[in-house]
Enzyme design. Sequence first.
Site, PDB file in Angstrom:
ATOM      1  N   ARG A  37       0.912  -1.384  -0.003  1.00  0.00           N
ATOM      2  CA  ARG A  37      -0.157   0.028  -0.023  1.00  0.00           C
ATOM      3  C   ARG A  37       0.839   1.201   0.012  1.00  0.00           C
ATOM      4  O   ARG A  37       0.510   2.214  -0.692  1.00  0.00           O
ATOM      5  CB  ARG A  37      -0.951   0.153   1.431  1.00  0.00           C
ATOM      6  CG  ARG A  37      -1.953  -1.210   0.878  1.00  0.00           C
ATOM      7  CD  ARG A  37      -3.065  -0.945   2.037  1.00  0.00           C
ATOM      8  NE  ARG A  37      -4.155  -1.760   1.529  1.00  0.00           N
ATOM      9  CZ  ARG A  37      -4.944  -2.316   2.257  1.00  0.00           C
ATOM     10  NH1 ARG A  37      -4.710  -2.145   3.799  1.00  0.00           N
ATOM     11  NH2 ARG A  37      -6.000  -2.916   2.058  1.00  0.00           N
ATOM     12  N   LYS A 199     -18.722 -16.216   2.523  1.00  0.00           N
ATOM     13  CA  LYS A 199     -20.178 -15.841   2.388  1.00  0.00           C
ATOM     14  C   LYS A 199     -20.731 -15.315   1.326  1.00  0.00           C
ATOM     15  O   LYS A 199     -20.145 -14.728   0.504  1.00  0.00           O
ATOM     16  CB  LYS A 199     -20.474 -14.788   3.718  1.00  0.00           C
ATOM     17  CG  LYS A 199     -20.144 -15.506   4.975  1.00  0.00           C
ATOM     18  CD  LYS A 199     -20.576 -14.535   5.904  1.00  0.00           C
ATOM     19  CE  LYS A 199     -20.391 -15.425   7.511  1.00  0.00           C
ATOM     20  NZ  LYS A 199     -20.511 -14.713   8.604  1.00  0.00           N
ATOM     21  N   GLY A 355      -8.709  -7.704  -1.302  1.00  0.00           N
ATOM     22  CA  GLY A 355      -8.769  -8.537  -0.115  1.00  0.00           C
ATOM     23  C   GLY A 355      -8.082  -9.857  -0.378  1.00  0.00           C
ATOM     24  O   GLY A 355      -6.973  -9.892  -0.823  1.00  0.00           O
ATOM     25  N   GLY A 378     -13.435  -3.766  -0.458  1.00  0.00           N
ATOM     26  CA  GLY A 378     -15.090  -3.377  -0.297  1.00  0.00           C
ATOM     27  C   GLY A 378     -15.452  -2.402  -1.198  1.00  0.00           C
ATOM     28  O   GLY A 378     -16.467  -2.344  -1.795  1.00  0.00           O
TER      29      GLY A 378
HETATM   30  P1  AMP Z   1     -14.896 -13.415   2.032  1.00  0.00           P
HETATM   31  O1  AMP Z   1     -14.191 -12.282   3.031  1.00  0.00           O
HETATM   32  O2  AMP Z   1     -16.155 -13.560   2.251  1.00  0.00           O
HETATM   33  O3  AMP Z   1     -14.083 -13.331   0.864  1.00  0.00           O
HETATM   34  O4  AMP Z   1     -14.116 -14.733   2.413  1.00  0.00           O
HETATM   35  C1  AMP Z   1     -12.808 -14.911   2.378  1.00  0.00           C
HETATM   36  C2  AMP Z   1     -12.525 -16.155   3.204  1.00  0.00           C
HETATM   37  O5  AMP Z   1     -13.431 -17.331   2.611  1.00  0.00           O
HETATM   38  C3  AMP Z   1     -11.119 -16.560   3.302  1.00  0.00           C
HETATM   39  O6  AMP Z   1     -10.523 -16.392   4.689  1.00  0.00           O
HETATM   40  C4  AMP Z   1     -11.264 -18.374   3.119  1.00  0.00           C
HETATM   41  O7  AMP Z   1     -10.476 -18.995   3.987  1.00  0.00           O
HETATM   42  C5  AMP Z   1     -12.678 -18.537   3.304  1.00  0.00           C
HETATM   43  N1  AMP Z   1     -13.052 -19.441   2.672  1.00  0.00           N
HETATM   44  C6  AMP Z   1     -12.985 -19.912   1.336  1.00  0.00           C
HETATM   45  N2  AMP Z   1     -13.707 -21.063   0.886  1.00  0.00           N
HETATM   46  C7  AMP Z   1     -14.209 -21.575   2.274  1.00  0.00           C
HETATM   47  C8  AMP Z   1     -14.744 -22.793   2.437  1.00  0.00           C
HETATM   48  N3  AMP Z   1     -15.106 -23.541   1.348  1.00  0.00           N
HETATM   49  N4  AMP Z   1     -15.097 -22.854   3.681  1.00  0.00           N
HETATM   50  C9  AMP Z   1     -14.759 -22.042   4.556  1.00  0.00           C
HETATM   51  N5  AMP Z   1     -14.169 -20.785   4.421  1.00  0.00           N
HETATM   52  C10 AMP Z   1     -13.946 -20.584   3.265  1.00  0.00           C
END
Ligand code: AMP
Length: 406
Positions: A37, A199, A355, A378
């Site tokens: 950054r 999620k 991210g 974001g």
């Molecule tokens: P997000 O902030 O929603 O983009 O989520 C990112 C996180 O999702 C990362 O830290 C990953 O470890 C987690 N992730 C990706 N795939 C899976 C999965 N199949 N089960 C649980 N966590 C996951």
Amino acid sequence: MGKLSISDINLKGKKTLVRVDFNIPLDKSLNITDDRRIVESLPTIKKIIADGGRVILCSHLGRPKGKPVLEMSLKPAAKRLSELLGKEVKMAPDCVGDAVTKMVNSLKDGDVLLLENLRYHDEEEKNDSAFAKQLAAMAEVYVNDAFGSAHRAHASTEGVTKYISTCAAGFLMEKELKYLGAALTNPKRPFVAVLGGAKISGKIDVIQNLFGKFDVFLIGGGMSFTFFKAMGKNIGISLLEEDKIDLAKEIMQEAKTKGLKMLLPVDCVVADELSENARTMIVSIDKIPSNMKGLDIGPETIKLFQAELEKAKTVVWNGPMGVFEVEKFARGTFAIADILADITAMGAITIVGGGDSAAAVSQRGLDNKLTHISTGGGASLEFLEGKVLPGVVALTELKGKSLKCV
Ligand code: AMP
């Protein structure tokens, strides 16, 4: 709406307040673990120095919740920036107040001063106008180079612009808007979205808002299991958002009605626990054992996604395909990074939306092999959703300028 860019102005002798994103990761001994950054803010800072302007940098770091927290001081950033610029970077004891004003007034042309963490004052996030005025009073020109914070209307991103008449986008901000804006307004097709991560919740708006824009959706990561549940499949103990099952059904129905291609994994890596020592297996999506969880996409899915990506002319990727932080479950995410590097070399435009996916690309050493890696997770999502970013809208308008903010 066109916006004034730093390249449109000469900053000779001007006190220039620059909102940067120095929200850098620090280890326990306060060493910077990733200085990207800071490195990315260099073109803007160097331009002001080269013009003979006076650089006043401001940023947040972490969440100190309105009071000074030693571990969230920007001092390590000042030290690193000084090394990168090969010149002294003065560190202010605070971001507003008499001592800071004194330091600002003693700056000479070409000097650089870094103000202390803006979030030591809760007025920053509240977009308090008196605080914004204090920040603005220090400078004659304002430059916003913190794309990652532009989706929040804070004192240093939005409030301050009400009290300074010349407010420009920095080079990094300009680059972000150029790539993300071009992807949205005039994408070369097929236009493919790769979405993953834990999620559905955080990305649902993106999926729905982009239905009309993308040709193909490739969905992996933890979020895919809520879709599988919605299809009536057994997902074992995989990540599930119970309250999003109906929404997942709706999305699948909408994709069908609109004739969009939405591909979900066909196989996955399952494990009994989330650890490097876990017992793992590759199974078809229809055969997830009830006592195991899916933690990465499988080899057949990688092939399926690869076939789509090789046809793509523009790709936006947001969210890892698995728990890539653990080596055993990183293969799918790294495979997507590799494929994107390959198709970029063949002429495709590839954009990574910040991210975790950006971290994965970096770990793979592919930073320079993709078209654009956004600095704002974001913010890039909100931009892609078609939302207006307050930190961009607030910049000075320039007629006939092509730098788009929406
Ligand atoms: P997000 O902030 O929603 O983009 O989520 C990112 C996180 O999702 C990362 O830290 C990953 O470890 C987690 N992730 C990706 N795939 C899976 C999965 N199949 N089960 C649980 N966590 C996951």
